[in-house]
Design an enzyme around this catalytic site. Structure first.
Site, short mmCIF file in Angstrom:
data_model
loop_
_atom_site.label_atom_id
_atom_site.label_comp_id
_atom_site.label_asym_id
_atom_site.label_seq_id
_atom_site.Cartn_x
_atom_site.Cartn_y
_atom_site.Cartn_z
N GLU A 12 0.86 -1.20 0.00
CA GLU A 12 0.00 0.00 0.00
C GLU A 12 0.89 1.24 0.00
O GLU A 12 1.79 1.35 0.82
CB GLU A 12 -0.94 -0.03 1.22
CG GLU A 12 -1.72 1.24 1.45
CD GLU A 12 -2.54 1.70 0.23
OE1 GLU A 12 -3.35 0.93 -0.29
OE2 GLU A 12 -2.33 2.86 -0.21
N GLY A 48 -7.77 2.49 1.48
CA GLY A 48 -7.89 3.13 0.16
C GLY A 48 -8.78 4.37 0.16
O GLY A 48 -9.03 4.98 1.20
N LYS A 104 -19.84 10.18 3.98
CA LYS A 104 -21.12 9.84 4.62
C LYS A 104 -21.18 10.41 6.03
O LYS A 104 -22.26 10.77 6.52
CB LYS A 104 -21.34 8.33 4.64
CG LYS A 104 -22.18 7.84 3.49
CD LYS A 104 -21.47 7.75 2.17
CE LYS A 104 -21.63 8.87 1.21
NZ LYS A 104 -20.91 8.64 -0.06
N ALA A 157 4.42 -0.15 -5.60
CA ALA A 157 4.74 -1.40 -6.29
C ALA A 157 4.85 -1.21 -7.79
O ALA A 157 4.16 -0.38 -8.39
CB ALA A 157 3.65 -2.43 -5.98
N GLY A 189 -19.68 19.48 -12.18
CA GLY A 189 -20.11 18.08 -12.32
C GLY A 189 -21.27 17.77 -11.39
O GLY A 189 -21.13 17.82 -10.17
N GLY A 217 -22.76 14.87 -10.91
CA GLY A 217 -22.87 13.41 -10.80
C GLY A 217 -22.99 12.99 -9.35
O GLY A 217 -23.48 13.76 -8.51
N GLU A 236 -23.27 21.54 -14.69
CA GLU A 236 -23.35 20.18 -15.25
C GLU A 236 -23.37 20.26 -16.77
O GLU A 236 -24.16 21.00 -17.35
CB GLU A 236 -24.61 19.47 -14.71
CG GLU A 236 -24.97 18.17 -15.41
CD GLU A 236 -23.87 17.12 -15.45
OE1 GLU A 236 -23.27 16.83 -14.42
OE2 GLU A 236 -23.60 16.60 -16.56
N ALA A 281 -17.30 0.52 -4.30
CA ALA A 281 -16.55 -0.26 -3.32
C ALA A 281 -17.06 -1.70 -3.21
O ALA A 281 -16.27 -2.66 -3.20
CB ALA A 281 -16.63 0.42 -1.95
N HIS A 300 -44.90 -3.76 10.12
CA HIS A 300 -45.55 -2.46 10.17
C HIS A 300 -45.26 -1.80 11.51
O HIS A 300 -45.29 -2.50 12.53
CB HIS A 300 -47.07 -2.64 9.99
CG HIS A 300 -47.83 -1.36 10.08
ND1 HIS A 300 -47.81 -0.44 9.04
CD2 HIS A 300 -48.60 -0.84 11.07
CE1 HIS A 300 -48.57 0.60 9.40
NE2 HIS A 300 -49.06 0.38 10.61
P1 NAI Z 1 -19.84 10.97 -12.18
O1 NAI Z 1 -19.48 10.29 -13.44
O2 NAI Z 1 -20.90 10.41 -11.29
O3 NAI Z 1 -20.31 12.46 -12.51
C1 NAI Z 1 -19.52 13.39 -13.21
C2 NAI Z 1 -20.45 14.44 -13.79
O4 NAI Z 1 -19.66 15.51 -14.31
C3 NAI Z 1 -21.31 13.93 -14.93
O5 NAI Z 1 -22.64 14.26 -14.65
C4 NAI Z 1 -20.76 14.67 -16.15
O6 NAI Z 1 -21.76 14.94 -17.09
C5 NAI Z 1 -20.22 15.95 -15.52
N1 NAI Z 1 -19.15 16.61 -16.26
C6 NAI Z 1 -18.09 16.04 -16.87
N2 NAI Z 1 -17.27 17.00 -17.40
C7 NAI Z 1 -17.82 18.20 -17.08
C8 NAI Z 1 -17.44 19.57 -17.31
N3 NAI Z 1 -16.31 19.87 -17.97
N4 NAI Z 1 -18.24 20.56 -16.84
C9 NAI Z 1 -19.38 20.24 -16.16
N5 NAI Z 1 -19.77 18.97 -15.91
C10 NAI Z 1 -18.99 17.95 -16.35
O7 NAI Z 1 -18.46 11.19 -11.39
P2 NAI Z 1 -18.15 11.62 -9.90
O8 NAI Z 1 -19.31 12.32 -9.30
O9 NAI Z 1 -16.86 12.33 -9.95
O10 NAI Z 1 -17.98 10.24 -9.17
C11 NAI Z 1 -16.99 9.32 -9.63
C12 NAI Z 1 -17.35 7.92 -9.27
O11 NAI Z 1 -17.19 7.73 -7.87
C13 NAI Z 1 -18.81 7.57 -9.55
O12 NAI Z 1 -19.00 7.14 -10.87
C14 NAI Z 1 -19.03 6.46 -8.58
O13 NAI Z 1 -18.65 5.26 -9.15
C15 NAI Z 1 -18.11 6.78 -7.41
N6 NAI Z 1 -18.88 7.33 -6.30
C16 NAI Z 1 -19.82 6.54 -5.69
C17 NAI Z 1 -20.57 7.05 -4.66
C18 NAI Z 1 -21.58 6.20 -4.02
O14 NAI Z 1 -21.63 5.00 -4.27
N7 NAI Z 1 -22.47 6.73 -3.18
C19 NAI Z 1 -20.40 8.41 -4.17
C20 NAI Z 1 -19.42 9.14 -4.89
C21 NAI Z 1 -18.70 8.59 -5.91
#
Ligand code: NAI
Length: 466
Positions: A34, A40, A51, A114, A179, A181, A202, A317, A441
């Site tokens: 690591e 990680g 969270k 590594a 973003g 997302g 977005e 995860a 319930h």
């Molecule tokens: P994401 O892929 O969920 O969202 C990125 C967003 O940014 C998208 O909506 C995209 O359209 C937008 N975007 C991309 N380029 C842009 C720009 N130049 N200007 C404005 N918007 C833009 O990625 P995010 O939120 O970074 O998360 C990464 C990963 O981490 C997720 O895909 C997920 O796998 C994991 N994650 C999981 C969580 C959970 O399970 N609760 C919580 C947070 C992350």
């Protein structure tokens, strides 16, 4: 019994450390490398600390909005330093726990970077110099890292990555989130609850692209209600500092405008992390930076395995941990493979969102005819008593067989409720199976039962026209 295999696991996130513990349980000899911290991204700068902060934001919001229950809280204040310390305490306990588990199982941990030098050797560079480990098998579990967009290099001062956003010195007055997302909305909504003005930029026509449209509508309504500004079809171009703060230049429909703030958070996705591993030299088959694997988690070199984010989407995860368990079983000689029917996804927005399996659109793309049932939390006594009645559970079923194909939820505790849906899909359950199961319930899972009933217009606590 066959000779134990000598395995090197690279990376101690939820894919790598779970794999290492299972390998040890199965009698194999394990060394974990690591470069930063056990646990990680997930435990240190991802799922767990985010969270914790989101729970604090939710509590603050609840305390400040309980007048209908007759509760008025005066002088509620937030000590940011204490909040960060509390969150860090949780991280410390969990990462310490992982260290203890690895030790108790007899796994060796080496802190260092590594590099895979051959099919059966790994070179580790640490503060004590270089050493070469010879082994029978290698498991790559190096994870992913945040994507940087041009003009917004992470300095963790003015421009935060998700890591910087988890250790604020103070709550920003105005946060611009690039973003909309998973991370952008979780963090954006959390900061809004902690008192920031928030603007989300977005690129797509709507936030959370790819998620169930009806669920996203509830989130959009909640963003509006909380006065969080969302600019869709908007691209962040550059930023500069002036006397008024940080001026972000954005492009929307070919026009340029600016947004002034005091903090930028860039969350535009993550990419597989394999820097310095020597994958190209080794000739491992890659797919857009992800390491390709078969269902046994073997790469194109069969005694080298890849698990977790580095092995492909979804970068979650729990999917990584499952892959880690499979790789460990295969290395130990068991006939196992990754055959999960579905991977639940949970998003800790306000309200929460969760989904598993197919959306209606995805099912129809596969040529399946669907029937859909939906039940609102507004008709749940339990949701009312929690004062969280926004949202619903929607079940997508196969019209021919009644089998549950997908479940999409938005509302209170749906990140917990999704577990029943994942089990239903894994077990090939029909909506009738769920409807016939007695749900206690008064609880939120009753909404799942009624959603199942509603697939056949038989929900008792809402009126459904035949
Ligand atoms: P994401 O892929 O969920 O969202 C990125 C967003 O940014 C998208 O909506 C995209 O359209 C937008 N975007 C991309 N380029 C842009 C720009 N130049 N200007 C404005 N918007 C833009 O990625 P995010 O939120 O970074 O998360 C990464 C990963 O981490 C997720 O895909 C997920 O796998 C994991 N994650 C999981 C969580 C959970 O399970 N609760 C919580 C947070 C992350």
């Amino acid at each position: 019994m066959s000779q134990p295999r000598n395995v090197v696991v690279i990376g101690a996130g939820p894919a790598g450390y779970v794999c290492a513990i299972r390998l040890a349980q199965l009698g194999q000899k394990v060394t974990v490398i690591e470069k930063e911290a056990l646990g990680g991204t997930c435990l240190n700068v991802g799922c767990i600390p985010s969270k914790a902060l989101i729970a604090a934001g939710a509590l603050l919001h609840k305390v400040q909005n309980a007048q209908a229950m007759g509760i008025t809280a005066k002088d509620v204040s937030l000590d940011v330093g204490q909040l960060v310390e509390w969150k860090q305490g949780i991280v410390g306990k969990l990462t310490g726990g992982v260290g203890g588990l690895l030790k108790n199982h007899g796994a060796t941990v080496i802190y260092g970077t590594a590099s895979i030098t051959s099919k059966t050797s790994v070179e580790v560079t640490s503060s004590e110099g270089k050493q070469t480990l010879n082994c029978d098998d290698i498991v790559i579990a190096t994870g992913s890292e945040p994507i940087e967009i041009p003009g917004f290099a992470f300095d963790e001062d003015n421009v935060w990555s998700s890591t910087g956003a988890l250790r604020p010195d103070s709550i920003p007055k105005h946060l611009v989130v690039i973003g909309g997302g998973y991370i952008g909305l979780e963090m954006g909504m959390m900061y809004r609850r902690l008192g920031s003005e928030v603007t989300v930029l977005e690129a797509s026509p709507r936030v959370l692209p790819g998620q169930d449209e009806d669920c996203v509508k509830i989130i959009q309504r909640s963003l509006k209600k909380s006065k969080t500004k969302v600019m869709t079809e908007t691209f962040a171009k550059s930023w500069k500092k002036d006397a008024g703060g940080l001026v972000v230049t954005v492009e929307k429909n070919g026009k340029t405008e600016t947004v002034t703030c005091d903090q930028i958070l860039s969350t535009v996705g993550r990419k597989p992390y394999s820097a310095g591993l020597g994958l190209e030299k080794l000739g491992l088959e890659l797919n857009r930076g992800f390491v390709s694997t078969n269902k046994k988690m073997q790469t194109s070199i069969p005694n080298i395995y890849a698990v977790g984010d580095i092995a492909g989407q979804p970068m979650l995860a729990h999917k990584g941990s499952k892959e880690g368990l499979i790789a460990a079983a295969v290395i130990a000689g068991q006939n196992d493979e990754y055959d999960a029917k579905c991977v639940p996804a949970v998003i800790f927005t306000a309200p929460e969102m969760a989904s598993v399996g197919l959306t209606v659109e995805q099912a129809e793309e596969q040529g399946l005819k669907t029937r859909v049932g939906q039940f609102p939390f507004a008709a749940s006594g339990r949701a009312m008593s929690l004062m969280e009645t926004e949202g619903f559970i929607k079940i997508v079923a196969d019209a021919k067989t009644d089998e549950v194909l997908g479940v999409h939820m938005v509302g209170p505790e749906v990140t917990e409720l999704i577990a029943e849906a994942a089990l239903a899909i894994e077990m090939g359950a029909t909506t009738e199976d769920i409807a016939r199961t007695i749900h206690a319930h008064p609880t939120l899972p009753e909404v799942m039962m009624e959603a199942a009933e509603s697939v056949h217009n038989m929900a008792v606590h809402i009126f459904q026209k035949k």
